[in-house]
Design an enzyme around this catalytic site. Structure first.
Site, short mmCIF file in Angstrom:
data_model
loop_
_atom_site.label_atom_id
_atom_site.label_comp_id
_atom_site.label_asym_id
_atom_site.label_seq_id
_atom_site.Cartn_x
_atom_site.Cartn_y
_atom_site.Cartn_z
N HIS A 117 0.79 -1.11 -0.12
CA HIS A 117 -0.11 -0.05 0.08
C HIS A 117 1.02 1.25 -0.09
CE1 HIS A 117 -2.63 2.87 1.86
NE2 HIS A 117 -3.70 2.13 1.48
N ASP A 194 3.13 -4.85 7.94
CA ASP A 194 1.99 -4.01 7.90
C ASP A 194 0.76 -5.00 8.22
OD1 ASP A 194 -0.31 -2.59 7.14
OD2 ASP A 194 0.64 -1.83 5.27
N GLN A 197 -4.47 -5.37 6.77
CA GLN A 197 -5.44 -6.23 6.37
C GLN A 197 -5.36 -7.57 7.04
OE1 GLN A 197 -7.83 -5.24 4.45
NE2 GLN A 197 -7.04 -3.30 3.57
N LYS A 220 -10.40 -0.93 10.60
CA LYS A 220 -10.35 -2.16 9.90
C LYS A 220 -10.60 -3.19 10.67
CE LYS A 220 -7.21 -0.34 6.38
NZ LYS A 220 -8.01 -0.10 5.19
N CYS A 361 -4.68 2.38 -3.64
CA CYS A 361 -3.56 2.95 -2.92
C CYS A 361 -2.33 2.07 -3.06
CB CYS A 361 -3.87 3.27 -1.40
SG CYS A 361 -5.17 4.65 -1.23
N1 PMP Z 1 -1.74 -0.75 4.52
C1 PMP Z 1 -2.62 -1.72 3.98
C2 PMP Z 1 -2.05 -3.18 3.39
C3 PMP Z 1 -3.89 -1.00 4.05
O1 PMP Z 1 -4.75 -2.02 3.38
C4 PMP Z 1 -4.10 -0.02 4.42
C5 PMP Z 1 -5.51 0.59 4.39
N2 PMP Z 1 -6.16 0.60 3.02
C6 PMP Z 1 -3.08 0.79 5.10
C7 PMP Z 1 -1.85 0.41 5.22
C8 PMP Z 1 -3.26 2.29 5.30
O2 PMP Z 1 -4.36 2.13 6.53
P1 PMP Z 1 -5.05 3.40 7.30
O3 PMP Z 1 -5.53 4.20 6.07
O4 PMP Z 1 -6.06 2.96 8.17
O5 PMP Z 1 -3.87 4.31 7.92
#
Ligand code: PMP
Length: 403
Positions: A117, A194, A197, A220, A361
């Site tokens: 991401h 990270d 997910q 999440k 993203c």
């Molecule tokens: N890493 C991953 C793998 C994600 O899916 C996401 C959210 N889509 C993020 C980081 C960022 O999370 P947040 O927007 O809650 O900071």
């Protein structure tokens, strides 16, 4: 499963019952979580840590209790290894700054994977720019799995940190993080996972993984927005400088010299989101009350069903087809021609089905896949087969309309 606990799932969208398949972006909240927000602001809202008065002490105790709940949920050894942040993005930025300041120098290398991401790419790019370090990328084999041989070959004495998503928010694939951590540790390289997910969809235990850092977002995980976690092994966090200055993160402030607080407060400048942490604790209790293993098993079966049903539609390509996935499936209608994912998403929305379309993203990964984006359906613990059947029926109709 437990659908009735989530009031929003009874909402109508475009005059149809909502089918919510955008759980990788954010999850819906059970009634116990909604009630906790009202309870906090109604009965005990007061700023924490600094007050001798009753409400301040109640609020402090609840915030610190939540830290213990998070530590237990993630399998951390000690509650002080849990730092409350604004979310995964904030956690990674915080670590990129703190770790980067202390540990990264010109010519050093940071390793991430091809399916990160943006929030696990850009903070490292910024660090690399600041420190004249180099960002290295673990390639994917096709659209299936990370290339572990290439990963091993990437690591060297210059590698200062590996940062990888446990579950790809585009492909849904589960990286073999335990194995990757072992490989990195063999060379004394720390690893950040990270877990944005994975935390709500897999059995995560940071001590079993032996990761050095772990990041996740409460929103999440059926919890509130604006709250996240950075877990770090105490021996690492002790060595790192604070990323932000302000109240609470200090021991003493003098014009000449300021000394810093102990863990975890050193990393929590300013008034923390103490209502959020309490509410998050309720979300974790909620998941525990259902049973985390039960959730993982249920979602795994449902994800397989989702993929099977999608593959039953002519011309659909599922990315990372056949790979074990954690609740996320990306696809496109590619034959006879590609239907733009945005067009499909719009027509699905008109039928009450919420999915996400676009680059999610993760532009470098989408570029690699050679498509303008994907349609992504992602499930949560309340998703039912009927939701997937509604998606499939709506998708068939959308494809027919786009002809
Ligand atoms: N890493 C991953 C793998 C994600 O899916 C996401 C959210 N889509 C993020 C980081 C960022 O999370 P947040 O927007 O809650 O900071």
């Amino acid at each position: 499963m437990n659908r009735a606990d989530f009031p929003i799932l009874s909402e109508q969208v475009h005059h149809q019952k909502l089918v919510y398949l955008d759980n990788a972006a954010t999850t819906q909240k059970p009634q116990v979580v909604l009630d906790a927000i009202t309870d906090a602001y109604t009965h005990w809202n007061a700023n924490i840590h600094r007050g001798v008065h009753h409400l301040s002490q109640v609020a402090t105790a609840k915030h610190e209790r939540a830290r213990e709940q998070v530590a237990a949920f993630l399998g951390a050894k000690q509650a002080k290894e849990i730092i409350f942040t604004k979310g995964t993005t904030d956690s990674i930025n915080m670590l990129a700054f703190a770790f980067g300041e202390a540990m990264v120098h010109e010519g050093d290398e940071i390793v991430v994977s091809a399916c990160e991401h943006h929030s696990n790419i850009v903070p490292w790019q910024m660090l690399c720019q600041r420190k004249k370090a180099v960002l290295k990328v673990i390639p994917l084999i096709g659209d299936k799995q990370l290339d572990l041989a290439a990963y091993s070959a990437l690591l060297s004495d210059k590698t200062k940190l590996v940062s990888i998503a446990q579950v790809s928010n585009v492909l849904g694939i589960i990286a073999p993080v335990k194995q990757m951590i072992d490989i990195a540790h063999h060379r004394h390289i720390p690893v950040l996972v990270d877990g944005a997910q994975s935390a709500a969809h897999l059995m995560v235990n940071v001590q079993e993984l032996d990761c050095d850092f772990f990041a996740c977002s409460a929103h999440k995980m059926y919890g509130p927005t604006g709250l996240g976690v950075l877990y770090g092994k105490a021996e690492w966090l002790e060595q790192l400088p604070p990323a932000e200055g302000g109240g609470e993160m200090i021991e003493h402030v003098r014009w000449e010299n300021t000394t810093y607080n102990t863990l975890p407060y050193k990393f929590e400048a300013g008034t923390p989101n103490f209502i959020g942490s309490y509410v998050f604790g309720k979300a974790l209790e909620y998941m525990e009350s259902i049973g985390r293993e039960k959730i993982v098993a249920y979602e795994s079966e449902l994800t397989r069903y989702l993929e099977e049903q999608l593959l039953g539609i002519d011309g659909i390509q599922v990315y990372a087809q056949g790979e074990e996935k954690a609740g996320v499936v990306s696809f496109n209608r590619v034959v006879p021609t590609l239907i733009h994912p945005f067009d499909l998403g719009t027509l699905l929305d008109q039928q009450g089905v919420a999915v996400r379309t676009g680059h999610h993203c993760a532009e470098p990964l989408i570029d690699y896949l050679g498509v303008p984006g994907t349609v992504r359906a992602s499930i949560g613990l309340y998703t039912e087969k009927e939701d997937i059947d509604r998606l499939i029926a709506a998708l068939k109709r959308a494809i027919m309309m786009l002809g």
